[in-house]
Scaffold this motif. Sequence first.
Motif, PDB file in Angstrom:
ATOM      1  N   LEU A 103      -4.610  -2.632  -5.053  1.00 24.46           N
ATOM      2  CA  LEU A 103      -3.598  -3.319  -5.852  1.00 24.46           C
ATOM      3  C   LEU A 103      -2.917  -2.367  -6.835  1.00 24.46           C
ATOM      4  N   LEU A 104      -3.620  -1.318  -7.230  1.00 26.97           N
ATOM      5  CA  LEU A 104      -3.031  -0.335  -8.135  1.00 26.97           C
ATOM      6  C   LEU A 104      -2.139   0.665  -7.406  1.00 26.97           C
ATOM      7  N   ALA A 105      -2.188   0.671  -6.069  1.00 26.96           N
ATOM      8  CA  ALA A 105      -1.466   1.672  -5.287  1.00 26.96           C
ATOM      9  C   ALA A 105       0.037   1.708  -5.571  1.00 26.96           C
ATOM     10  N   PRO A 106       0.744   0.555  -5.760  1.00 18.95           N
ATOM     11  CA  PRO A 106       2.182   0.645  -6.064  1.00 18.95           C
ATOM     12  C   PRO A 106       2.465   1.372  -7.376  1.00 18.95           C
ATOM     13  N   ILE A 107       1.510   1.333  -8.311  1.00 16.31           N
ATOM     14  CA  ILE A 107       1.686   2.033  -9.583  1.00 16.31           C
ATOM     15  C   ILE A 107       1.230   3.475  -9.463  1.00 16.31           C
ATOM     16  N   LYS A 108       0.028   3.651  -8.942  1.00 21.30           N
ATOM     17  CA  LYS A 108      -0.551   4.982  -8.763  1.00 21.30           C
ATOM     18  C   LYS A 108      -1.563   4.921  -7.633  1.00 21.30           C
ATOM     19  N   PRO A 109      -1.277   5.535  -6.474  1.00 17.57           N
ATOM     20  CA  PRO A 109      -2.263   5.515  -5.380  1.00 17.57           C
ATOM     21  C   PRO A 109      -3.563   6.194  -5.804  1.00 17.57           C
ATOM     22  N   LEU A 110      -4.652   5.460  -5.708  1.00 14.91           N
ATOM     23  CA  LEU A 110      -5.954   5.983  -6.113  1.00 14.91           C
ATOM     24  C   LEU A 110      -7.054   5.659  -5.111  1.00 14.91           C
ATOM     25  N   ALA A 168      -2.308   9.776  -1.549  1.00 17.19           N
ATOM     26  CA  ALA A 168      -1.147   9.024  -1.086  1.00 17.19           C
ATOM     27  C   ALA A 168      -1.570   7.592  -0.767  1.00 17.19           C
ATOM     28  N   TRP A 169      -0.651   6.824  -0.214  1.00 17.43           N
ATOM     29  CA  TRP A 169      -0.999   5.471   0.233  1.00 17.43           C
ATOM     30  C   TRP A 169      -2.116   5.552   1.263  1.00 17.43           C
ATOM     31  N   PRO A 170      -3.012   4.593   1.259  1.00 15.99           N
ATOM     32  CA  PRO A 170      -4.134   4.638   2.206  1.00 15.99           C
ATOM     33  C   PRO A 170      -3.646   4.747   3.646  1.00 15.99           C
ATOM     34  N   HIS A 171      -4.352   5.559   4.413  1.00 15.56           N
ATOM     35  CA  HIS A 171      -4.031   5.706   5.829  1.00 15.56           C
ATOM     36  C   HIS A 171      -4.346   4.390   6.555  1.00 15.56           C
ATOM     37  N   PRO A 172      -3.542   4.025   7.548  1.00 10.52           N
ATOM     38  CA  PRO A 172      -3.816   2.763   8.279  1.00 10.52           C
ATOM     39  C   PRO A 172      -5.241   2.671   8.814  1.00 10.52           C
ATOM     40  N   VAL A 173      -5.823   3.804   9.229  1.00  5.84           N
ATOM     41  CA  VAL A 173      -7.202   3.775   9.723  1.00  5.84           C
ATOM     42  C   VAL A 173      -8.159   3.374   8.598  1.00  5.84           C
ATOM     43  N   GLN A 174      -7.911   3.889   7.382  1.00  2.89           N
ATOM     44  CA  GLN A 174      -8.736   3.505   6.241  1.00  2.89           C
ATOM     45  C   GLN A 174      -8.608   2.014   5.960  1.00  2.89           C
ATOM     46  N   LEU A 175      -7.376   1.514   5.995  1.00  4.82           N
ATOM     47  CA  LEU A 175      -7.162   0.090   5.733  1.00  4.82           C
ATOM     48  C   LEU A 175      -7.838  -0.773   6.780  1.00  4.82           C
TER      49      LEU A 175
END
Length: 471
Positions: free
Chosen positions: A267-274, A217-224
């Motif tokens: 940057l690829l997250a809006p297309i495919k979260p990786l 999924a989208w990166p967790h805020p803690v990861q960011l």
Amino acid sequence: MPMLVALALGLWGIRRKNSMWGDESVTYQLAHRSMAHIWRTVQHVDLVHALYYTLMHGLFRLFGGELLTLRLPSVVAMSLAATGVGLLGRRLAGPRVGLLAGLVFPLIPQIQLYAQEGRSYAMVCALVTWSTYLLVRTVSRPSRVRWCAYGLAMLLAGLLHEFAILAVAAHGVTLLVSGVPRHVMRAWTVAACGAAAGLLPLAVFSAGQSGQVAWIAWPHPVQLLGLLAMAVVGIWCAPSPVTGRGPISLAALALPILILPGLVLLLLAPIKPLFVDRYVLYRTIGFALLLGAGIDHAFRRPPTGCASWAVAAAVLASLVPVSMHLRTPQSRHDDVVAIGRAVRQSARPGDGLLYLSGRHRVWTQARPQDTRVLTDLALAQDAVSSDTLSGTELPAQDIAHRMRAFRRIVAVRDAAGAHSDITAQELVKHRTLERYFHECTTKNVTGARITVYARDDVPCPGQESGGTDQR
């Protein structure tokens, strides 16, 4: 010294109280299969890890398929990576920075985490480290042999995990900002394209298994926040006045490898979260180099020398509880040994066994003795014979029919609040339990719940004599 520190930290508590988490369990199970079975399995799933499973299969054959054999390759790989980081720092900024960077690297919590894990990330980190060292050496003294060695090291890293190829992009940025001669840039381009071309077939075929990363999924805020904090610290340390040999500076090498790989995945997250931090674990190479240079600069300034020592002591003290936690079963997402033990303790001979969902069958396959007295109600074909990770399941109506034939069912499922699969088989499992069974007991273990269900006309344990079980 960096190698010895990395080895010591890697060996400290390596068994994690004899626990094993789910991804390690997959490595353990596949590496115990024959090469023919491994090859057939990766054609359906986990092709990106085919080389790693092959390597681990060979090590299991040589040294035995035990827990230490599963994790020791990662310990050795991180020790080699720490050595490479030290040599990079020495070449780019002198012996003091090299020593400090090499010592910082194994102390980073992420490095301690994956140094004790039966997965490929430590090996990838080591290969990227040494390919980076080859790049720095080759730029100063170009030769075809060195360029070939660089390209081969990056190719091997990519074959162990595809996202290692992002380190090549970081190397390209380093060469561009360093203003290397055109013939050097051309030679690097050939080596980089060779590594990318060698990796292309794996990328093409593994794209057909993209469903395996659907859970990201989208990166967790803690990861960011962690990613941002490392970048900020690295940028703050970058202006440190260090001198080294060759046209590449420490900041020009370290900043791109610290920032670029993770940034590309974000940057690829809006297309495919990786974005998953372990996929770009090698970015810690840049962080260790920059922090080593920053520490060296701080200790060279007499007015702040005492303060620097105090800060260093405080940071080391704060790492102690983190390091101790990383060596416990609770530091991982789940613990298949604890899950299997809970199943064995909850079950009676002849009970039915139900996995919610079927992919959780990997949790107990590493220790089949825990489920030997149970009947897997949904299983059509086991994992080995079906060349899959968790076997294949019966049609939904057959699962419901088999469930109704049992008086007690032990269900293995996610921890409370976790995402559940939505398939015909999973839906019928839940509906049948709700309609014909009632919950007796639930045990919560690391990452999972083990629930015993009884038919509506069957009392729960402790209720036969009028008691109740409220656990």
